[in-house]
Design a protein around this motif. Sequence first.
Motif, PDB file in Angstrom:
ATOM      1  N   GLN A 275       0.852  -1.189   0.000  1.00 52.82           N
ATOM      2  CA  GLN A 275       0.000   0.000   0.000  1.00 52.82           C
ATOM      3  C   GLN A 275       0.891   1.242   0.000  1.00 52.82           C
ATOM      4  O   GLN A 275       1.794   1.364   0.834  1.00 52.82           O
ATOM      5  N   PRO A 276       0.693   2.186  -0.944  1.00 48.93           N
ATOM      6  CA  PRO A 276       1.650   3.284  -1.126  1.00 48.93           C
ATOM      7  C   PRO A 276       1.939   4.104   0.123  1.00 48.93           C
ATOM      8  O   PRO A 276       3.103   4.415   0.402  1.00 48.93           O
ATOM      9  N   HIS A 277       0.909   4.495   0.888  1.00 50.49           N
ATOM     10  CA  HIS A 277       1.151   5.316   2.066  1.00 50.49           C
ATOM     11  C   HIS A 277       1.976   4.561   3.102  1.00 50.49           C
ATOM     12  O   HIS A 277       2.903   5.104   3.696  1.00 50.49           O
ATOM     13  N   GLU A 278       1.648   3.286   3.294  1.00 49.44           N
ATOM     14  CA  GLU A 278       2.393   2.489   4.271  1.00 49.44           C
ATOM     15  C   GLU A 278       3.804   2.217   3.773  1.00 49.44           C
ATOM     16  O   GLU A 278       4.768   2.300   4.540  1.00 49.44           O
ATOM     17  N   ARG A 279       3.926   1.920   2.490  1.00 48.70           N
ATOM     18  CA  ARG A 279       5.242   1.595   1.943  1.00 48.70           C
ATOM     19  C   ARG A 279       6.160   2.808   1.915  1.00 48.70           C
ATOM     20  O   ARG A 279       7.390   2.673   1.872  1.00 48.70           O
ATOM     21  N   SER A 280       5.585   4.002   1.956  1.00 46.03           N
ATOM     22  CA  SER A 280       6.411   5.211   1.928  1.00 46.03           C
ATOM     23  C   SER A 280       7.195   5.403   3.221  1.00 46.03           C
ATOM     24  O   SER A 280       8.226   6.084   3.224  1.00 46.03           O
ATOM     25  N   LEU A 281       6.722   4.820   4.322  1.00 45.40           N
ATOM     26  CA  LEU A 281       7.297   5.132   5.626  1.00 45.40           C
ATOM     27  C   LEU A 281       8.774   4.777   5.764  1.00 45.40           C
ATOM     28  O   LEU A 281       9.545   5.588   6.279  1.00 45.40           O
ATOM     29  N   PRO A 282       9.235   3.584   5.346  1.00 48.66           N
ATOM     30  CA  PRO A 282      10.670   3.311   5.473  1.00 48.66           C
ATOM     31  C   PRO A 282      11.530   4.269   4.649  1.00 48.66           C
ATOM     32  O   PRO A 282      12.597   4.694   5.108  1.00 48.66           O
ATOM     33  N   LEU A 283      11.075   4.612   3.456  1.00 45.73           N
ATOM     34  CA  LEU A 283      11.861   5.528   2.617  1.00 45.73           C
ATOM     35  C   LEU A 283      11.897   6.914   3.234  1.00 45.73           C
ATOM     36  O   LEU A 283      12.978   7.534   3.342  1.00 45.73           O
ATOM     37  N   PHE A 397      19.797   3.847   5.327  1.00 45.90           N
ATOM     38  CA  PHE A 397      19.016   3.001   4.433  1.00 45.90           C
ATOM     39  C   PHE A 397      19.144   1.529   4.805  1.00 45.90           C
ATOM     40  O   PHE A 397      18.187   0.770   4.674  1.00 45.90           O
ATOM     41  N   ALA A 398      20.325   1.123   5.264  1.00 47.97           N
ATOM     42  CA  ALA A 398      20.504  -0.271   5.666  1.00 47.97           C
ATOM     43  C   ALA A 398      19.605  -0.619   6.849  1.00 47.97           C
ATOM     44  O   ALA A 398      19.028  -1.704   6.907  1.00 47.97           O
ATOM     45  N   TRP A 399      19.486   0.305   7.810  1.00 48.09           N
ATOM     46  CA  TRP A 399      18.637   0.042   8.967  1.00 48.09           C
ATOM     47  C   TRP A 399      17.188  -0.154   8.543  1.00 48.09           C
ATOM     48  O   TRP A 399      16.452  -0.936   9.139  1.00 48.09           O
ATOM     49  N   ARG A 400      16.792   0.520   7.472  1.00 46.82           N
ATOM     50  CA  ARG A 400      15.417   0.400   6.963  1.00 46.82           C
ATOM     51  C   ARG A 400      15.239  -0.814   6.055  1.00 46.82           C
ATOM     52  O   ARG A 400      14.167  -1.025   5.510  1.00 46.82           O
ATOM     53  N   GLU A 401      16.302  -1.586   5.876  1.00 50.39           N
ATOM     54  CA  GLU A 401      16.283  -2.799   5.040  1.00 50.39           C
ATOM     55  C   GLU A 401      16.037  -2.470   3.568  1.00 50.39           C
ATOM     56  O   GLU A 401      15.460  -3.262   2.825  1.00 50.39           O
ATOM     57  N   ILE A 402      16.494  -1.310   3.141  1.00 48.49           N
ATOM     58  CA  ILE A 402      16.378  -0.940   1.731  1.00 48.49           C
ATOM     59  C   ILE A 402      17.620  -1.437   1.017  1.00 48.49           C
ATOM     60  O   ILE A 402      18.719  -0.906   1.194  1.00 48.49           O
ATOM     61  N   ALA A 403      17.460  -2.481   0.236  1.00 47.06           N
ATOM     62  CA  ALA A 403      18.568  -3.167  -0.438  1.00 47.06           C
ATOM     63  C   ALA A 403      17.991  -3.869  -1.663  1.00 47.06           C
ATOM     64  O   ALA A 403      16.767  -3.939  -1.826  1.00 47.06           O
ATOM     65  N   PRO A 404      18.837  -4.397  -2.536  1.00 44.06           N
ATOM     66  CA  PRO A 404      18.299  -5.156  -3.671  1.00 44.06           C
ATOM     67  C   PRO A 404      17.481  -6.343  -3.174  1.00 44.06           C
ATOM     68  O   PRO A 404      17.836  -6.981  -2.182  1.00 44.06           O
TER      69      PRO A 404
END
Length: 453
Positions: A275-283, A397-404
């Motif tokens: 869901q876009p609003h929820e998915r926006s939070l880590p970024l 970004f690593a703490w937010r688990e944003i990775a390939p």
Amino acid sequence: MSVELDRRLAESGTKFRIFPQPRFLTKEGTDEPLFAEPEVVVLSVEPAAMQPGPADDRMFVVDAIGKQPYNSFFRPPFRGSARPPVRPAENGHFDHLDPDSREFKAATMYATVRRVLDIWEDYFGRTIQWHFESDFARLELIPLIEWDNAQSGYGFLEFGFGRKENGTIDHDRPFCENFDVLAHELGHSIIFAEVGVPASPFDEGVDYGGMHESAGDLVAIVASLHFHSLVDQLLDSTKGNLLTVNGLDRVGELSNSREIRVALNSRRMSDVSDQPHERSLPLTGAIFDTMVEVFQQDLVDRKLITEDLRNRSTHLPGNEADLRQIQGEFATAYAGNESAFKESLLMARDYLGRLLAITYSSISADFLTYHGMLRAILDADRELTMGAHAQIIRECFAWREIAPVPTSMLVRQHTIMNCGFTTLQGPAPTGEAQRDYMIPAPRSNGARLTVRP
């Protein structure tokens, strides 16, 4: 908007007044308004170029009468009845309007949108052309319609009112006075203009949708930091310890206890859905954390706080006594250094604005991923600072688990044999023979090529 440009506009622009946050918000534990008076802002449009409405060459206000919300069958331009356009005072400015008047609401909607556009065009270093420019030359602003919602669309922004707990319209809370909501909606228009939309019907746009909502929140957060009253109150309440719940991290506040989203959040990618609003939070969280850590690193560089205090505040231990100790140390450091702390925060604000402008200018909407955005942000940091903040960005970004993602081609391993090479049997030769030791596997036509080191 850079500090330098803001100073120049003070001498040539048009004055308006805006509430930094909704006027119904109160100070904690009291009935006293958080912002009792609107703050004077100066727009880039000179008084001589202003038009009644208010309006200019990029946007105009229409205070429509009896208008229904736009939909798929009812679109701009609005051709119905409207109230008379708001006019400036004799000196050409609009800062004379009574905050309780309908004229003020129309003027403050225009001023908010124009101010946010000024800020972000300065960060982009150029004019942001409207994504609807093929059909409309100017953005249509509708400040007050009988509706418990607000929306942005192709060529327009139209706003109604907040909603009471029982679901009815709350006429005491017009969205056109909510700086965060207006800025967020304009943020969508900026992304449509600068990033575009996915072109392929096979692109589900999962991260694209999250990026869009995140961008709206970040546009609002950075723009709100241009209110001196908000910055002063923020620093006075936190003493520079911004990794706490504060007024800056709440986007689109609807009441003292309700907000649309929270930028200072603990969400990781494993915590959110598509869901876009929820998915926006880590970024949003990763980028917000980056700004805060750049701010605190500058405090360390200027010897306003210690490296130890910065590290402890960044990692936020859960012990209540530790948190009180950290806050006490920030209070001690802040006392007598208020101006220096503010300079560091405004520096971090302008850094983030430019970082995002470069990033949004470089990314493609097609098959966009958060990891691709991370790489674009690192590129932007190299352009701005020669990579000075790269490690901060990586860690946030690593703490937010944003990775390939695990299936990404980027993390695919390639052995020598995967690449079509074979090795001869036996011990490695030396000398002249070493050149021909590793050779590609035979091609389909039987030809063999020798790899020369």
